[in-house]
Design a protein around this motif. Structure first.
Motif, PDB file in Angstrom:
ATOM      1  N   LEU A  72       0.829  -1.217   0.000  1.00 20.45           N
ATOM      2  CA  LEU A  72       0.000   0.000   0.000  1.00 20.45           C
ATOM      3  C   LEU A  72       0.865   1.269   0.000  1.00 20.45           C
ATOM      4  CD1 LEU A  72      -2.944  -0.987   2.383  1.00 20.45           C
ATOM      5  CD2 LEU A  72      -3.043  -0.659  -0.100  1.00 20.45           C
ATOM      6  N   MET A 117      -3.978   1.155  -8.547  1.00 16.83           N
ATOM      7  CA  MET A 117      -5.000   0.927  -7.518  1.00 16.83           C
ATOM      8  C   MET A 117      -6.307   0.404  -8.091  1.00 16.83           C
ATOM      9  SD  MET A 117      -4.420   2.033  -4.376  1.00 16.83           S
ATOM     10  CE  MET A 117      -6.037   2.531  -3.742  1.00 16.83           C
ATOM     11  N   TRP A 135      -6.648  -7.939  -5.327  1.00 18.65           N
ATOM     12  CA  TRP A 135      -5.972  -6.767  -4.757  1.00 18.65           C
ATOM     13  C   TRP A 135      -6.156  -5.528  -5.625  1.00 18.65           C
ATOM     14  CZ3 TRP A 135      -4.915  -8.374  -0.091  1.00 18.65           C
ATOM     15  CH2 TRP A 135      -4.585  -9.716   0.112  1.00 18.65           C
ATOM     16  N   SER A 175      -9.070  -2.655  -7.274  1.00 15.38           N
ATOM     17  CA  SER A 175     -10.451  -2.161  -7.367  1.00 15.38           C
ATOM     18  C   SER A 175     -10.843  -2.190  -8.838  1.00 15.38           C
ATOM     19  CB  SER A 175     -10.556  -0.728  -6.858  1.00 15.38           C
ATOM     20  OG  SER A 175     -10.135  -0.675  -5.525  1.00 15.38           O
ATOM     21  N   LYS A 201      -8.036   1.036   3.021  1.00 16.29           N
ATOM     22  CA  LYS A 201      -7.539  -0.105   2.229  1.00 16.29           C
ATOM     23  C   LYS A 201      -6.894  -1.148   3.139  1.00 16.29           C
ATOM     24  CE  LYS A 201      -8.351   0.826  -2.128  1.00 16.29           C
ATOM     25  NZ  LYS A 201      -9.155  -0.080  -2.947  1.00 16.29           N
ATOM     26  N   ASN A 254      -9.467  -3.091   4.962  1.00 15.06           N
ATOM     27  CA  ASN A 254     -10.167  -3.922   3.985  1.00 15.06           C
ATOM     28  C   ASN A 254      -9.311  -5.120   3.548  1.00 15.06           C
ATOM     29  OD1 ASN A 254     -10.981  -4.463   1.026  1.00 15.06           O
ATOM     30  ND2 ASN A 254     -12.695  -3.278   1.871  1.00 15.06           N
ATOM     31  N   TRP A 255      -8.047  -4.879   3.240  1.00 13.48           N
ATOM     32  CA  TRP A 255      -7.161  -5.942   2.744  1.00 13.48           C
ATOM     33  C   TRP A 255      -6.811  -6.964   3.840  1.00 13.48           C
ATOM     34  CZ3 TRP A 255      -2.953  -4.272  -1.319  1.00 13.48           C
ATOM     35  CH2 TRP A 255      -3.611  -3.705  -2.428  1.00 13.48           C
TER      36      TRP A 255
END
Lengths: 194, 194
Positions: A15, A48, A73, A75, A187, A190-191
């Motif tokens: 990230l 991303m 991984w 969007s 993120k 979420n990840w």
């Protein structure tokens, strides 16, 4: 427990290198293997978000097409029309760059990736649909020196994406966090649940 | 008659841009689609000759695997062993560069393509066979910033080959004939008959 820490560290490292100024639009790319290969390359360079515009082909079944699923991984944003997609991108101040050969095309390495850039790649046979070009800010081409006049679309995307990677790397963009703090935190949360 | 002239002109234009200082070795790459995509990229950047070392996979049926057959315009050399291949390349003063990650790997864009360079790419799952690495002069890697730890092999090859293309283009190598006159004339004669 150690495994969890390692996983968190890995996710944070990735990230920290994400490059929200670069995105990709796939327009009616037919072969799910090509879509999967492009997503894998997007993951590798720090993209991303990938946009899909499927107006005459079916949406690709990405999850089934690759054993190494980069889509997990990424969007992935589906749009009903190219116009919708371009409006969305323009509202976020992206320049829309069409992979398309005409007399005005710059080479892929003349693209200035310090700006927000959306790279558009079209169908394997037809390229980008002619009527969508008016929504694009400029076109670019990869220099060719051989008998065959085109590249595989996943290869073309990789060559452009790694030109961006080189520009980001040289300018130190992978060494400082590019995501806003709230996006990063969101993120990460979420990840970690994936 | 005009068509014949155009064809000859096209072939001459391509031969004038050939880069005999760059070659590629494919070691046990399994998927013929990957082999075809790599040959197409080789054609695009001006590679003359591609070497195949298939010691545990079957030789790929290239001609059936692609509708756009770059193999028609490529010299494909099959070797019985990696050692044979490396002896051949060393006799022609090539540096052998393995696409392989270790602590000594340079990045692909640190390769100096003013030298004779053979880029080696290994099997999709296993990479380059460990015992073949001792025949290589150095290893290189493509910088990665994502969750997935590898690229599709045809994508990896394209990223490296277009780095070479960029170096050749910037230094003007596509603007002057790199082939020896006898090789050029021989290829021209041969290609006109295809």
């Amino acid at each position: 427990m150690i495994k969890t820490d390692e996983r968190r560290e890995r996710i944070e490292t990735v990230l920290k290198q994400k490059q929200p100024s670069l995105t990709v639009v796939l327009e009616n790319i037919h072969d799910p293997h090509n879509v999967s290969a492009i997503l894998r390359t997007c993951d590798a360079v720090g993209v991303m978000e990938v946009h899909l515009v499927y107006t005459f082909e079916s949406f690709p079944e990405i999850s089934k097409a690759s054993s190494v699923s980069a889509s997990k991984w990424m969007s992935i944003v589906k749009h009903k029309s190219f116009e919708d997609c371009s409006s969305y991108l323009k509202s976020k101040n992206f320049l829309i760059a069409a992979s398309h050969l005409d007399i005005y095309s710059k080479t892929h390495d003349e693209i200035d990736f310090t700006e927000n850039v959306a790279l558009v790649f079209g169908n394997e046979q037809r390229g980008i649909t002619e009527e969508y070009l008016r929504f694009c800010d400029f076109s670019f081409r990869i220099p060719m020196h051989g008998m065959i006049q085109s590249l595989n679309v996943s290869v073309a995307a990789a060559v452009c994406l790694f030109e961006a990677e080189k520009q980001f790397r040289i300018s130190g963009r992978y060494d400082s966090i590019q995501l806003d703090k709230d996006v990063f935190d969101n993120k990460l949360k979420n990840w970690l649940l994936k």
